[in-house]
Structure formats: structure tokens, C-alpha cells
Motif scaffolding. Structure first.
Motif, PDB file in Angstrom:
ATOM      1  N   ASN A 137      47.422 102.150  49.318  1.00 46.91           N
ATOM      2  CA  ASN A 137      48.819 101.959  49.614  1.00 46.91           C
ATOM      3  C   ASN A 137      49.699 103.164  49.148  1.00 46.91           C
ATOM      4  O   ASN A 137      49.430 103.692  48.289  1.00 46.91           O
ATOM      5  CB  ASN A 137      49.322 100.550  49.096  1.00 46.91           C
ATOM      6  N   ARG A 138      50.682 103.561  50.002  1.00 43.14           N
ATOM      7  CA  ARG A 138      51.434 104.704  49.937  1.00 43.14           C
ATOM      8  C   ARG A 138      52.179 104.617  48.438  1.00 43.14           C
ATOM      9  O   ARG A 138      52.569 105.699  48.066  1.00 43.14           O
ATOM     10  CB  ARG A 138      52.419 104.912  50.982  1.00 43.14           C
ATOM     11  N   ARG A 180      40.805 112.988  51.726  1.00 43.66           N
ATOM     12  CA  ARG A 180      41.690 113.128  52.794  1.00 43.66           C
ATOM     13  C   ARG A 180      42.923 112.262  52.786  1.00 43.66           C
ATOM     14  O   ARG A 180      43.890 112.574  53.212  1.00 43.66           O
ATOM     15  CB  ARG A 180      40.638 112.667  54.222  1.00 43.66           C
ATOM     16  N   ASP A 181      42.564 111.168  52.271  1.00 41.68           N
ATOM     17  CA  ASP A 181      43.678 110.097  52.204  1.00 41.68           C
ATOM     18  C   ASP A 181      44.829 110.790  51.157  1.00 41.68           C
ATOM     19  O   ASP A 181      46.021 110.298  51.507  1.00 41.68           O
ATOM     20  CB  ASP A 181      43.015 108.924  51.519  1.00 41.68           C
ATOM     21  N   SER A 212      41.285 103.219  51.558  1.00 42.28           N
ATOM     22  CA  SER A 212      42.620 103.903  52.097  1.00 42.28           C
ATOM     23  C   SER A 212      44.013 103.129  51.074  1.00 42.28           C
ATOM     24  O   SER A 212      43.859 102.035  51.233  1.00 42.28           O
ATOM     25  CB  SER A 212      43.199 103.766  53.384  1.00 42.28           C
ATOM     26  N   TYR A 221      50.819 106.579  45.818  1.00 42.94           N
ATOM     27  CA  TYR A 221      50.901 108.016  45.795  1.00 42.94           C
ATOM     28  C   TYR A 221      52.448 108.616  45.595  1.00 42.94           C
ATOM     29  O   TYR A 221      52.241 109.649  45.448  1.00 42.94           O
ATOM     30  CB  TYR A 221      50.514 108.478  47.335  1.00 42.94           C
ATOM     31  N   HIS A 227      36.445 111.052  51.634  1.00 41.35           N
ATOM     32  CA  HIS A 227      37.522 110.100  52.119  1.00 41.35           C
ATOM     33  C   HIS A 227      38.816 110.068  51.238  1.00 41.35           C
ATOM     34  O   HIS A 227      39.906 110.029  51.633  1.00 41.35           O
ATOM     35  CB  HIS A 227      37.107 108.634  52.105  1.00 41.35           C
ATOM     36  N   TRP A 228      38.430 110.078  49.930  1.00 35.64           N
ATOM     37  CA  TRP A 228      39.455 109.947  49.121  1.00 35.64           C
ATOM     38  C   TRP A 228      40.568 111.209  48.978  1.00 35.64           C
ATOM     39  O   TRP A 228      41.556 111.129  48.909  1.00 35.64           O
ATOM     40  CB  TRP A 228      39.001 109.655  47.554  1.00 35.64           C
ATOM     41  N   ASN A 255      46.826 113.191  52.991  1.00 35.85           N
ATOM     42  CA  ASN A 255      47.816 112.782  54.101  1.00 35.85           C
ATOM     43  C   ASN A 255      48.846 111.995  53.627  1.00 35.85           C
ATOM     44  O   ASN A 255      49.906 111.913  54.257  1.00 35.85           O
ATOM     45  CB  ASN A 255      46.701 111.458  54.754  1.00 35.85           C
ATOM     46  N   LYS A 256      48.829 111.568  52.414  1.00 37.34           N
ATOM     47  CA  LYS A 256      49.723 110.603  51.839  1.00 37.34           C
ATOM     48  C   LYS A 256      50.449 111.108  50.348  1.00 37.34           C
ATOM     49  O   LYS A 256      51.349 110.682  50.167  1.00 37.34           O
ATOM     50  CB  LYS A 256      49.026 109.284  51.348  1.00 37.34           C
ATOM     51  N   SER A 313      31.935 109.704  49.141  1.00 39.54           N
ATOM     52  CA  SER A 313      33.300 109.223  49.225  1.00 39.54           C
ATOM     53  C   SER A 313      34.323 109.983  48.779  1.00 39.54           C
ATOM     54  O   SER A 313      35.613 109.844  49.443  1.00 39.54           O
ATOM     55  CB  SER A 313      33.201 107.790  48.497  1.00 39.54           C
ATOM     56  N   SER A 366      49.398 119.899  49.402  1.00 44.86           N
ATOM     57  CA  SER A 366      48.921 118.827  48.946  1.00 44.86           C
ATOM     58  C   SER A 366      49.017 118.962  47.383  1.00 44.86           C
ATOM     59  O   SER A 366      49.389 119.985  46.742  1.00 44.86           O
ATOM     60  CB  SER A 366      47.433 119.006  49.144  1.00 44.86           C
TER      61      SER A 366
END
Ligand code: GDP
Length: 174
Positions: free
Chosen positions: A72-73, A102-103, A70, A76, A99-100, A106-107, A96, A115
């Protein structure tokens, strides 16, 4: 001339070819020993998009940070597009990508909350030891909201410029 400044992220597991991709795209070279400095470095590439438009790409590679999974913001912040990369000889790197993505969802959001456009790149398609194939990539890409996916080989310079053109096209069409 109109100039667009676009911050693009490259994410994916370690060793899938992210740094090589950026180096190839920006400097036109494939160098086995090349490794970008770790951290917040970015590379710049300017494209003449049309006779009236220039695109200045700021390409952020997360080299060396993959173990955090995950991010750091700060990475992003302000990003308008993303490349999610995996290696077709590694099913773990393909898994993976979930996960990338989804991260990212979210950010990394556009000002309107949507998105950011992401393209999924299946790298190292020059290798015979391939274990991830088109039908599963296609299904995964659609199920996870990627704008597109492409097979690439940084080594053989296959589809590198085309992949970035598609991503930029998608960003500019928003
Ligand atoms: P990163 O950790 O994701 O930044 O990956 P690197 O760019 O450091 O690449 C990892 C390894 O994969 C290096 O040895 C590269 O030379 C190799 N590599 C990168 N792209 C390709 C490719 O398209 N084909 C092959 N065969 N090897 C590649």
C-alpha cells in the motif's frame, strides 16, 4: 543540535529476517521467537551522527504484509531510504527483490521524483546451506540501481550497524 528525521522501510519476502533485523538493530537482541506486531508499527532508533547532528530513524517493517507483494502506498509515503532483504539460502527470496525494487521505484519517490536510496542486504550468511553468492548479488545490485549491497547475519550481529550507517550516509548526502 540539528536533528534529521528519516523514515526507512524494510521490505522483502516473508521469513528472510526483517523483524529480527529491526529487533537486533533497535534493541540489540536476537530472539528466535520474537515477532513484531503486524501492520503499520515502526521502531525508532536515534543515532548521534556527529557533534552537531542527530539522526532519528523511524524504521517501518512490513511484517505480515509480504503476501501482498505490492505494498500500500501509505507505507511508502515520506520514506527516504529502504532496506531490501533476502535470505542467501532461498533463491526465491533473492528473485523477489526485483519485484520489491520495482514496487519501490514506482511508489517511493523523493520530492524531486528520483528513486529513494535502497541497500540490498543478503541475510543469514552464517548458514552453510547458502545458494546465492556474491557475484550474482553484485551483478543484480548494479543492474537494479541499489546504492550498495552487503552480506549480513542478524543472528551473528554481522554488518547490521554498518549497513544502516551506509544507508543513512547515502540519504544525508542527497
Ligand atoms: P521476517 O518474516 O522477514 O520478518 O523474518 P523473521 O525476522 O521472522 O525471521 C525468520 C526466521 O529466520 C526466524 O526463525 C529467525 O530466527 C531466522 N533468522 C533471522 N535472521 C537470521 C540470521 O541471520 N541467521 C539465521 N541462521 N537465522 C536467521
Amino acid at each position: 543540535m540539528n536533528e534529521h528525521l528519516l523514515k526507512i522501510l524494510i521490505v522483502g519476502d516473508g521469513n528472510v529476517g526483517k523483524s529480527s533485523f529491526v529487533h537486533r538493530y533497535v534493541n540489540g537482541q536476537f530472539n528466535k521467537t520474537y515477532k513484531m506486531t503486524m501492520g503499520v508499527d515502526y521502531s525508532v532508533k536515534v543515532l548521534l551522527w556527529s557533534d552537531k547532528e542527530k539522526v532519528r530513524l523511524q524504521i517501518w517493517d512490513i511484517a505480515g504484509q509480504e503476501r501482498f507483494i505490492s505494498m500500500n502506498r501509505i507505507y511508502y509515503k515520506g520514506a527516504l531510504g529502504c532496506v531490501v532483504m533476502f535470505d542467501v539460502t532461498s533463491s526465491a527470496s533473492f528473485l523477489s527483490c526485483c519485484h520489491w525494487k520495482r514496487d519501490l521505484d514506482n511508489k517511493a519517490m523523493l520530492p524531486n521524483g528520483d528513486s529513494i536510496p535502497c541497500i540490498l542486504l543478503a541475510n543469514k550468511c552464517d548458514l552453510a546451506q547458502r545458494v546465492v553468492f556474491a557475484d550474482s548479488i553484485d551483478r543484480f545490485s548494479k543492474a537494479n540501481g541499489f546504492v550498495n549491497w552487503m552480506e549480513v547475519s542478524v543472528k551473528e550481529n554481522k554488518n547490521i550497524g554498518e549497513a544502516m550507517r551506509r544507508l543513512v550516509q547515502q540519504i544525508l548526502s542527497i
